[in-house]
Design a protein around this motif. Structure first.
Motif, short mmCIF file in Angstrom:
data_model
loop_
_atom_site.label_atom_id
_atom_site.label_comp_id
_atom_site.label_asym_id
_atom_site.label_seq_id
_atom_site.Cartn_x
_atom_site.Cartn_y
_atom_site.Cartn_z
N VAL A 249 33.78 35.62 45.35
CA VAL A 249 33.03 36.72 44.73
C VAL A 249 33.37 38.03 45.43
CG1 VAL A 249 30.72 37.63 44.30
CG2 VAL A 249 31.15 35.20 44.03
N VAL A 250 33.57 39.08 44.61
CA VAL A 250 33.78 40.44 45.11
C VAL A 250 32.51 41.22 44.83
CG1 VAL A 250 35.15 42.55 44.90
CG2 VAL A 250 36.24 40.33 44.58
N LYS A 251 31.95 41.81 45.88
CA LYS A 251 30.77 42.67 45.73
C LYS A 251 31.26 44.11 45.83
CE LYS A 251 27.57 39.40 47.74
NZ LYS A 251 26.41 39.22 48.62
N HIS A 252 31.00 44.91 44.80
CA HIS A 252 31.44 46.31 44.82
C HIS A 252 30.51 47.14 43.96
CE1 HIS A 252 33.42 46.17 40.78
NE2 HIS A 252 33.42 44.89 41.07
N ARG A 253 30.61 48.45 44.10
CA ARG A 253 29.76 49.36 43.32
C ARG A 253 30.55 49.95 42.16
NH1 ARG A 253 24.88 50.19 45.21
NH2 ARG A 253 24.48 49.70 47.37
N VAL A 254 29.90 49.99 41.01
CA VAL A 254 30.45 50.64 39.82
C VAL A 254 29.41 51.65 39.37
CG1 VAL A 254 31.23 50.33 37.45
CG2 VAL A 254 31.75 48.58 39.17
N GLN A 255 29.75 52.92 39.46
CA GLN A 255 28.84 54.01 39.10
C GLN A 255 27.49 53.84 39.79
OE1 GLN A 255 28.93 53.93 34.82
NE2 GLN A 255 30.92 54.94 34.74
N GLY A 256 27.53 53.54 41.09
CA GLY A 256 26.33 53.44 41.89
C GLY A 256 25.57 52.13 41.79
N VAL A 257 26.02 51.21 40.93
CA VAL A 257 25.33 49.93 40.74
C VAL A 257 26.14 48.83 41.41
CG1 VAL A 257 24.52 48.27 39.02
CG2 VAL A 257 24.37 50.71 38.54
N LEU A 258 25.46 48.03 42.26
CA LEU A 258 26.13 46.93 42.93
C LEU A 258 26.44 45.82 41.94
CD1 LEU A 258 27.12 45.84 45.66
CD2 LEU A 258 24.89 44.77 45.93
N ARG A 259 27.71 45.39 41.91
CA ARG A 259 28.13 44.33 41.00
C ARG A 259 28.73 43.19 41.80
NH1 ARG A 259 31.56 46.08 35.95
NH2 ARG A 259 31.49 43.84 35.82
N ASN A 260 28.49 41.99 41.30
CA ASN A 260 29.13 40.79 41.83
C ASN A 260 30.02 40.26 40.71
OD1 ASN A 260 27.72 40.86 44.23
ND2 ASN A 260 26.08 39.58 43.47
N GLU A 261 31.30 40.15 40.99
CA GLU A 261 32.26 39.60 40.03
C GLU A 261 33.08 38.55 40.73
OE1 GLU A 261 34.27 42.26 36.85
OE2 GLU A 261 34.28 43.36 38.73
N THR A 262 33.56 37.58 39.96
CA THR A 262 34.44 36.61 40.61
C THR A 262 35.73 37.33 41.00
OG1 THR A 262 35.62 35.85 38.64
CG2 THR A 262 33.52 34.74 39.17
N ALA A 263 36.28 36.90 42.12
CA ALA A 263 37.56 37.47 42.57
C ALA A 263 38.65 37.15 41.56
CB ALA A 263 37.91 36.92 43.95
N TYR A 264 38.47 36.07 40.79
CA TYR A 264 39.43 35.72 39.76
C TYR A 264 39.50 36.80 38.67
CZ TYR A 264 38.82 31.03 41.81
OH TYR A 264 38.75 29.97 42.66
N ARG A 265 38.34 37.29 38.23
CA ARG A 265 38.32 38.32 37.18
C ARG A 265 38.90 39.64 37.71
NH1 ARG A 265 35.82 36.65 32.71
NH2 ARG A 265 35.58 38.68 31.74
N VAL A 266 38.56 39.97 38.96
CA VAL A 266 39.10 41.19 39.56
C VAL A 266 40.61 41.07 39.68
CG1 VAL A 266 39.11 42.62 41.64
CG2 VAL A 266 36.93 41.72 40.77
N ALA A 267 41.10 39.92 40.15
CA ALA A 267 42.55 39.70 40.28
C ALA A 267 43.23 39.78 38.91
CB ALA A 267 42.82 38.33 40.92
N TRP A 268 42.58 39.23 37.90
CA TRP A 268 43.14 39.29 36.54
C TRP A 268 43.43 40.74 36.15
CZ3 TRP A 268 44.67 36.26 32.47
CH2 TRP A 268 44.81 36.91 31.25
N ARG A 269 42.46 41.62 36.39
CA ARG A 269 42.61 43.02 36.00
C ARG A 269 43.79 43.69 36.69
NH1 ARG A 269 37.01 43.15 36.78
NH2 ARG A 269 35.98 42.70 34.82
#
Length: 144
Positions: A81-101
Motif C-alpha cells: 500500500v502507498v499512502k499519499h496525499r491528493v489535493q490535501g486528502v490522505l489516500r491509500n492505494e495499492t502499490a500495484y495500481r500506482v505502479a500501473w500508472r
C-alpha cells in the motif's frame, strides 16, 4: 520577557514549537511566547506533501530479473500500500495500481496484480489489470 538562549537558537534554526519543547523539556507555551517576542514566524506543522512518485520510489528495492520488491507498508492481507496525499486528502492505494500508472497510458480496470510471478513485485511493466488478463486468456486459454 527573558528568553532562554537555547530556545532562541532553536527557534532561529527553524525548529517547531513542539520539537523545541520536547527537546529542551520546557512547556510549549514558553516556546510560543519566545517565538512571538523574537518575531519569528511559526513553522508549518505538516511538511510539504511528497509526490506519489517520490513516495513510491522510496519504498522499492531492485532485485534480479527486473523486479521491484516492495519494502513499504502492507495492509492486513499483505497487499503493498502507498499512502499519499491528493489535493490535501490522505489516500491509500495499492502499490500495484500506482505502479500501473507509471507504466501505462490509461487507468487500470479492475484488480491490478503482478503478472511476472514474483509475488512482491511492483515493477510498472510487470503489472496486469483485468483487461490484460482477459486478453491473455482469450489468446492462450486458461492457465494449467
Amino acid at each position: 520577557m527573558k528568553i532562554r538562549e537555547d530556545v532562541a537558537q532553536l527557534l532561529r534554526a527553524g525548529h517547531s514549537d513542539r520539537g523545541i519543547a520536547r527537546q529542551l523539556g520546557v512547556h510549549r507555551d514558553q516556546v510560543i511566547k519566545a517565538r512571538r517576542a523574537l518575531g519569528i514566524p511559526a513553522v508549518p506543522t505538516h511538511p510539504r506533501p511528497r509526490p506519489v512518485e517520490e513516495v513510491f520510489q522510496a519504498r522499492v528495492e531492485e532485485v534480479d530479473g527486473g523486479h521491484l520488491k516492495w519494502t513499504g507498508f502492507r495492509n492486513e492481507r499483505g497487499t503493498p500500500v502507498v499512502k499519499h496525499r491528493v489535493q490535501g486528502v490522505l489516500r491509500n492505494e495499492t502499490a500495484y495500481r500506482v505502479a500501473w500508472r507509471f507504466g501505462h497510458t490509461r487507468e487500470p480496470e479492475g484488480l491490478v496484480l503482478p503478472g511476472c510471478g514474483y509475488e512482491q513485485c511492483v515493477a510498472p511493466g510487470h503489472m496486469e489489470d483485468r483487461v490484460m488478463r482477459a486478453a491473455y486468456t482469450a489468446i492462450f486459454g486458461e492457465a494449467a
